[in-house]
Every structure is written in structure tokens, then in C-alpha cells.
Design a protein around this motif. Sequence first.
Motif, PDB file in Angstrom:
ATOM      1  N   SER A 199       0.830  -1.214   0.000  1.00  0.00           N
ATOM      2  CA  SER A 199       0.000   0.000   0.000  1.00  0.00           C
ATOM      3  C   SER A 199       0.860   1.257   0.000  1.00  0.00           C
ATOM      4  O   SER A 199       0.431   2.318  -0.468  1.00  0.00           O
ATOM      5  N   GLY A 200       2.080   1.155   0.527  1.00  0.00           N
ATOM      6  CA  GLY A 200       2.968   2.309   0.557  1.00  0.00           C
ATOM      7  C   GLY A 200       3.710   2.552  -0.736  1.00  0.00           C
ATOM      8  O   GLY A 200       4.209   3.657  -0.972  1.00  0.00           O
ATOM      9  N   THR A 201       3.809   1.515  -1.590  1.00  0.00           N
ATOM     10  CA  THR A 201       4.559   1.671  -2.840  1.00  0.00           C
ATOM     11  C   THR A 201       3.651   1.782  -4.069  1.00  0.00           C
ATOM     12  O   THR A 201       4.001   2.448  -5.034  1.00  0.00           O
ATOM     13  N   VAL A 202       2.519   1.091  -4.049  1.00  0.00           N
ATOM     14  CA  VAL A 202       1.588   1.180  -5.179  1.00  0.00           C
ATOM     15  C   VAL A 202       0.787   2.469  -5.016  1.00  0.00           C
ATOM     16  O   VAL A 202      -0.113   2.564  -4.194  1.00  0.00           O
ATOM     17  N   ARG A 255      -7.816  -5.803   2.740  1.00  0.00           N
ATOM     18  CA  ARG A 255      -8.987  -5.813   1.863  1.00  0.00           C
ATOM     19  C   ARG A 255      -8.837  -4.803   0.720  1.00  0.00           C
ATOM     20  O   ARG A 255      -9.171  -5.083  -0.430  1.00  0.00           O
ATOM     21  N   LEU A 256      -8.338  -3.624   1.063  1.00  0.00           N
ATOM     22  CA  LEU A 256      -8.258  -2.540   0.082  1.00  0.00           C
ATOM     23  C   LEU A 256      -7.225  -2.809  -1.004  1.00  0.00           C
ATOM     24  O   LEU A 256      -7.496  -2.627  -2.196  1.00  0.00           O
ATOM     25  N   VAL A 257      -6.026  -3.238  -0.610  1.00  0.00           N
ATOM     26  CA  VAL A 257      -4.933  -3.393  -1.568  1.00  0.00           C
ATOM     27  C   VAL A 257      -5.237  -4.443  -2.639  1.00  0.00           C
ATOM     28  O   VAL A 257      -5.097  -4.164  -3.838  1.00  0.00           O
ATOM     29  N   PRO A 258      -5.654  -5.663  -2.268  1.00  0.00           N
ATOM     30  CA  PRO A 258      -5.993  -6.626  -3.330  1.00  0.00           C
ATOM     31  C   PRO A 258      -7.105  -6.119  -4.240  1.00  0.00           C
ATOM     32  O   PRO A 258      -7.060  -6.335  -5.462  1.00  0.00           O
ATOM     33  N   PHE A 259      -8.108  -5.435  -3.662  1.00  0.00           N
ATOM     34  CA  PHE A 259      -9.220  -4.936  -4.462  1.00  0.00           C
ATOM     35  C   PHE A 259      -8.761  -3.876  -5.451  1.00  0.00           C
ATOM     36  O   PHE A 259      -9.080  -3.937  -6.646  1.00  0.00           O
ATOM     37  N   MET A 260      -7.992  -2.897  -4.970  1.00  0.00           N
ATOM     38  CA  MET A 260      -7.604  -1.797  -5.860  1.00  0.00           C
ATOM     39  C   MET A 260      -6.623  -2.279  -6.923  1.00  0.00           C
ATOM     40  O   MET A 260      -6.647  -1.816  -8.075  1.00  0.00           O
ATOM     41  N   SER A 288     -13.959   5.175 -18.801  1.00  0.00           N
ATOM     42  CA  SER A 288     -12.908   4.682 -17.897  1.00  0.00           C
ATOM     43  C   SER A 288     -12.288   5.729 -16.974  1.00  0.00           C
ATOM     44  O   SER A 288     -11.772   5.367 -15.903  1.00  0.00           O
ATOM     45  N   PRO A 289     -12.281   7.052 -17.316  1.00  0.00           N
ATOM     46  CA  PRO A 289     -11.677   8.011 -16.382  1.00  0.00           C
ATOM     47  C   PRO A 289     -12.292   7.996 -14.981  1.00  0.00           C
ATOM     48  O   PRO A 289     -11.602   8.291 -14.005  1.00  0.00           O
ATOM     49  N   VAL A 290     -13.577   7.637 -14.882  1.00  0.00           N
ATOM     50  CA  VAL A 290     -14.217   7.610 -13.553  1.00  0.00           C
ATOM     51  C   VAL A 290     -13.644   6.488 -12.685  1.00  0.00           C
ATOM     52  O   VAL A 290     -13.149   6.738 -11.584  1.00  0.00           O
ATOM     53  N   PRO A 291     -13.666   5.204 -13.141  1.00  0.00           N
ATOM     54  CA  PRO A 291     -13.049   4.168 -12.308  1.00  0.00           C
ATOM     55  C   PRO A 291     -11.539   4.348 -12.156  1.00  0.00           C
ATOM     56  O   PRO A 291     -10.976   3.988 -11.114  1.00  0.00           O
ATOM     57  N   LEU A 292     -10.878   4.918 -13.180  1.00  0.00           N
ATOM     58  CA  LEU A 292      -9.440   5.166 -13.060  1.00  0.00           C
ATOM     59  C   LEU A 292      -9.173   6.189 -11.962  1.00  0.00           C
ATOM     60  O   LEU A 292      -8.230   6.046 -11.170  1.00  0.00           O
ATOM     61  N   SER A 293     -10.001   7.208 -11.894  1.00  0.00           N
ATOM     62  CA  SER A 293      -9.857   8.209 -10.843  1.00  0.00           C
ATOM     63  C   SER A 293     -10.111   7.588  -9.472  1.00  0.00           C
ATOM     64  O   SER A 293      -9.424   7.896  -8.498  1.00  0.00           O
ATOM     65  N   PHE A 294     -11.096   6.697  -9.428  1.00  0.00           N
ATOM     66  CA  PHE A 294     -11.385   5.995  -8.178  1.00  0.00           C
ATOM     67  C   PHE A 294     -10.183   5.164  -7.745  1.00  0.00           C
ATOM     68  O   PHE A 294      -9.799   5.160  -6.567  1.00  0.00           O
ATOM     69  N   ALA A 295      -9.559   4.458  -8.700  1.00  0.00           N
ATOM     70  CA  ALA A 295      -8.369   3.665  -8.401  1.00  0.00           C
ATOM     71  C   ALA A 295      -7.230   4.562  -7.927  1.00  0.00           C
ATOM     72  O   ALA A 295      -6.520   4.241  -6.972  1.00  0.00           O
ATOM     73  N   ALA A 296      -7.053   5.719  -8.587  1.00  0.00           N
ATOM     74  CA  ALA A 296      -5.983   6.650  -8.215  1.00  0.00           C
ATOM     75  C   ALA A 296      -6.183   7.169  -6.791  1.00  0.00           C
ATOM     76  O   ALA A 296      -5.225   7.294  -6.017  1.00  0.00           O
ATOM     77  N   ILE A 297      -7.430   7.455  -6.433  1.00  0.00           N
ATOM     78  CA  ILE A 297      -7.730   7.938  -5.083  1.00  0.00           C
ATOM     79  C   ILE A 297      -7.446   6.851  -4.054  1.00  0.00           C
ATOM     80  O   ILE A 297      -6.889   7.118  -2.980  1.00  0.00           O
ATOM     81  N   MET A 298      -7.810   5.620  -4.377  1.00  0.00           N
ATOM     82  CA  MET A 298      -7.527   4.510  -3.461  1.00  0.00           C
ATOM     83  C   MET A 298      -6.024   4.302  -3.316  1.00  0.00           C
ATOM     84  O   MET A 298      -5.523   4.024  -2.225  1.00  0.00           O
ATOM     85  N   PHE A 299      -5.289   4.422  -4.434  1.00  0.00           N
ATOM     86  CA  PHE A 299      -3.836   4.309  -4.371  1.00  0.00           C
ATOM     87  C   PHE A 299      -3.267   5.372  -3.426  1.00  0.00           C
ATOM     88  O   PHE A 299      -2.401   5.092  -2.595  1.00  0.00           O
ATOM     89  N   LEU A 358      -1.891   5.700   4.451  1.00  0.00           N
ATOM     90  CA  LEU A 358      -1.970   4.804   5.604  1.00  0.00           C
ATOM     91  C   LEU A 358      -0.596   4.226   5.933  1.00  0.00           C
ATOM     92  O   LEU A 358      -0.174   4.221   7.101  1.00  0.00           O
ATOM     93  N   ALA A 359       0.085   3.725   4.911  1.00  0.00           N
ATOM     94  CA  ALA A 359       1.396   3.117   5.131  1.00  0.00           C
ATOM     95  C   ALA A 359       2.407   4.133   5.642  1.00  0.00           C
ATOM     96  O   ALA A 359       3.129   3.880   6.615  1.00  0.00           O
ATOM     97  N   TRP A 360       2.432   5.326   5.011  1.00  0.00           N
ATOM     98  CA  TRP A 360       3.437   6.313   5.403  1.00  0.00           C
ATOM     99  C   TRP A 360       3.123   6.958   6.746  1.00  0.00           C
ATOM    100  O   TRP A 360       4.039   7.442   7.433  1.00  0.00           O
ATOM    101  N   ALA A 361       1.874   6.949   7.148  1.00  0.00           N
ATOM    102  CA  ALA A 361       1.542   7.402   8.497  1.00  0.00           C
ATOM    103  C   ALA A 361       2.181   6.470   9.523  1.00  0.00           C
ATOM    104  O   ALA A 361       2.713   6.910  10.549  1.00  0.00           O
ATOM    105  N   TYR A 362       2.152   5.182   9.239  1.00  0.00           N
ATOM    106  CA  TYR A 362       2.762   4.196  10.132  1.00  0.00           C
ATOM    107  C   TYR A 362       4.277   4.327  10.132  1.00  0.00           C
ATOM    108  O   TYR A 362       4.915   4.304  11.189  1.00  0.00           O
TER     109      TYR A 362
END
Length: 534
Positions: free
Chosen positions: A137-140, A288-293, A424-435, A441-445
Motif C-alpha cells: 500500500s505504501g509503494t503502489v 482488503r483494500l490493496v488486493p481490491f484496488m 474509464s476516467p471515472v473508475p481510473l480516478s477511483f483507483a488513483a484515489i484509493m492508491f 496509511l502506510a506512510w503514516a505508520y
Amino acid sequence: MTRDGLHLSGNIGPSRDIDRSGSNLASFWLRVLLMISVAFMAVPASAAGIDEAINANVQPITDKLSAFIFYSVRIGTADVPLIVCWLIFGAVFFTGYLGFINVRGFKHAVNIVRGKFADPLHEGEISHFQALTAAVSGTVGIGNIAGVAITVSAGGPGAIFWLIVAGLIGMTTKFVECTLGVKYRQKNADGSVSGGPMYYLKHGLAKRGMTGFGKFLGMFYAISIVIGCLGIGNMFQSNQAYVQLLQVTGGEAGALADKGWLVGLILAVVVGAIVIGGIKSIARVTVRLVPFMILLYIIGAIIVIAMNGARVPAAIASIFVGAFTMKGVTGGVLGIMIIGFQRAAFSNEAGIGSAAIAHSAVKTNEPLTEGFVSLLEPFIDTVVICTLTGLVLLTAFPTDYLMGGGVAGIELTSSAFENSIPWSPVPLSFAAIMFAFSTMLAWAYYGTKAWTYIFGQSKNKERVFSFIFCIFIVIGAAVKLEAILDFADALIFVMAIPNLIGLYIMAPEVKADLKVYWDAKDKAQKIARENTAA
């Protein structure tokens, strides 16, 4: 610590010297960070000239730091950044030194992630799979979508070949740093664990009689990641998340125009609610989030590539041919190679050491098992996702357009998807936001663990950093602080200097442990075969 040195227990903690220096650093950095935070809370983020004023004051410092860290030497007609050479040379060295463990250990890594060797009684906080998803999650992140487009625009299709090569050898660097991260981790009074480069630099070098040097490198690393995580792992991510939302909601004339602070605030609240629970809470989300995204993005990319299937053979051929041609790229073959290597290094962060902080929380009594798991991280991030992005670009547009069409970054990737799938820009934007969200989350840790290394371990100190981190999420979405982001970016890569120094020194230790591990594994398999035959 056990007699053979294979595991460090809670008896090891920050020394009094670290405590004293940490106390002085605490007063300084708390003043700096809180002053910035209060300034932005007191003044509306949209006030004219705030970001320009900050950029103007910080830019001279940033320029000097960047000029030092990203210093380039001229080789032929190519400008070669020394920090990239430092990362790539390390990856090549460790790959050869450990006998191509990135290839030999791949199947074993998959079996470990599947839980084949898991033991719930082992020390740690999260499973191997959770540790992998937390680190991934911190690199992708945004770089997998936007960065590859920039790479192809600058280096052509051939840069993808070298990106893949760098990703493959970077797997071994991850193996070394994550093995050491678990081996030298510290067990805290509340049952949690803390690990990463700060700890193996300090304690690993002390074991070799370099106590002062190890303390210096560990503290230098921790300070760099605390500041750096607020930029590359925080402000940049929230800023890009807002930009993506802005694009799909009507742009500057849409509902979210000048509402960056609101997007940042929502992200800050959600991130804060998760990170306050530590690595267990983060892992519950990332598992859950990382495999899904990743699956969402991979499926979308494969669909686009399949729709342009007739162009795939030519695209693959252009990758291999372009890797060894000088056409259209400054610096020729060397220039193409450096561009590809640089993107891989920036994407998977092999050699920077940050992922070792997440991997250190794994439940295991054998550090090498997490070293094997970490092999998969650059493979997923660089070899799979970045390569798919490259193929999407090459099958959607001709090379001349990619390298001279005037469009670059995430806009180019978005156009490539849209060229085949109009919506596709809508789901791509959703993927970018999840990334972006998962990266925060990772960098906060990572930042929290570095913060408590400097100032001491306690829940209150963790909450202080979480609060500061969340404030900077809002700042990042609301303003454009290019100078601060450049400053943080430079600090992230300066961490590779102390980290790789430590890895070189401790490489013989990892090699010796690996031999013992393989011998024990082979012996266990032989006994199992004999019992089956009997």
C-alpha cells in the motif's frame, strides 16, 4: 537477544544518548511542525499568496538539497543521477551476492504468504499476508499510473524493459532490508513491535563495534523519514487525490472547485480513524483494500490491452528493440536505461528501507521468512502494475505521440484508457484515489515508528504525530507547496545512503543466515519424503 543473534527481544531499546538527543529534537521539530500547522489552521487555505510565499521561502533550500541528493554526472551524452546509481548498484550486488534469491525464493515466498508456515504463537502483530499488503500500500501509488507515462514520454518504449529489470533485481534489496528489519526489531512494553532501518542500523552496526556510527545513521534515517513522509506519503497524495476528484466533477467549474481543504479534511478524518489503531488497524484495511484496488486496476488494464490486441506484438517488440536503440532519447541506450531504472527505484523504493518498517510487525520467529515475502513487493508494484500501464500506453497510442504529443503524466494514462473505454476516467480516478489513500496509511505508520524512535515509545507520542500527519493531509489538498514537496522528496531518497551503507556491512550476516535457513529447509523436506516413503 538469543545467543545466535537471530532475534532481538524487548530488552533492546533506545539508548540514553538517543533519549537525550531525541528530547532536543522533539522541542525543535514540534515547534516547527506545530507552527506550520497553526498557520494553516488560522488562515484560510484559499487566501491569495500563502502557497506562493511558502514556496518562495523554501525553494532556495529545496534547490540546494535536491542539487546535492540528485547530483548527476555526465557519461557520454547522458546525465546519470548518482543516487539512482547507488540504488541500482546495491540491487545488482545483493542479487549476485545472494545467488539470485529473487528467482530461487519466489515460489517459497508465495507459499509463506499463503500461510503454509504460519504459527499464531510467533511474536509479532500481523500475518505475512497483512504485512505484504501494508507494505504494498505504501509503494503502489500515483506513480504507478502517472510515473510510467512520464517514463515512456521521456525514454520511449525501451525504458519499460529497464524498468522491469530494475524491478526484478530490486526484489533482492527488499529481501535484505526486510530480513534485517525483523531480525533487529524491538518488542515494546504494550506488546507491539517496532522495526526498520533505524533499529538495524543502530543495533546491527553496534554488534560490529560501530556503536556511534550506527546511532548516527539510525537517527539520521529516522529524522529524514519523519519529515519526508509528510511530503511524498502525505501532502502529495492528498493533493493528487483532490486533483483526480476535480477532473471527474467538472474541473474548475465543478462542485469541488476551491474545495481542496474539504477533500483533505475528509481524508484526514478517515486516515486518522484508521492509523490511531496502529499497524493492526492499518493491516485490517489494507488486507482488503490493496488486493481490491490492484485487481481493479489490473483488470481494467488487461481489458484495454485486449481491446487493442492486434497492437500487442508490436508494443512488446518496441519494448525490446527500444531498450537498445538511441533513437529519440537524449543519452542514447544509457539514457533509456537510467530513465527506466529511475522510475523503478522511485516506484518500489527498494533500497530506501521504508517497507522494512511495515514488514517488521509480522508474526514470525524467523526473520528470513519475511525477507522472502518482501520479494513479492517490487514484483507486484513494478514488474506487474508498471508493466501493464506501459502496455496500455503502447497499445493505445503510437510511440511518436507518447514521446511528443504534449501530454504526459496521469493525463496521458487517463487518455489511453479513455481511448478504448470512454467511461474509464471515472473508475481510473477511483483507483488513483484509493492508491493515494492506501499510501497515506502506510506512510503514516512509517512516520509514527520513526517519530517514536526519536522521541520514545508511548501512545501519547504516537497520537501527537498522527495529529500532525492528518493536519498535513488537509494542507496538501488545499495548497500547492511544490517547494516543500520537492524538499520531502529529496529527503526520502537521501535515506538510501545510510540504509544501503548498513545493508552492505550486514550482507554477510544475511548470507550466513540464509545458508542455515536453506539447509534446515532441505533437511526438513528430506525427512518428510522419507516418512512418506515409509
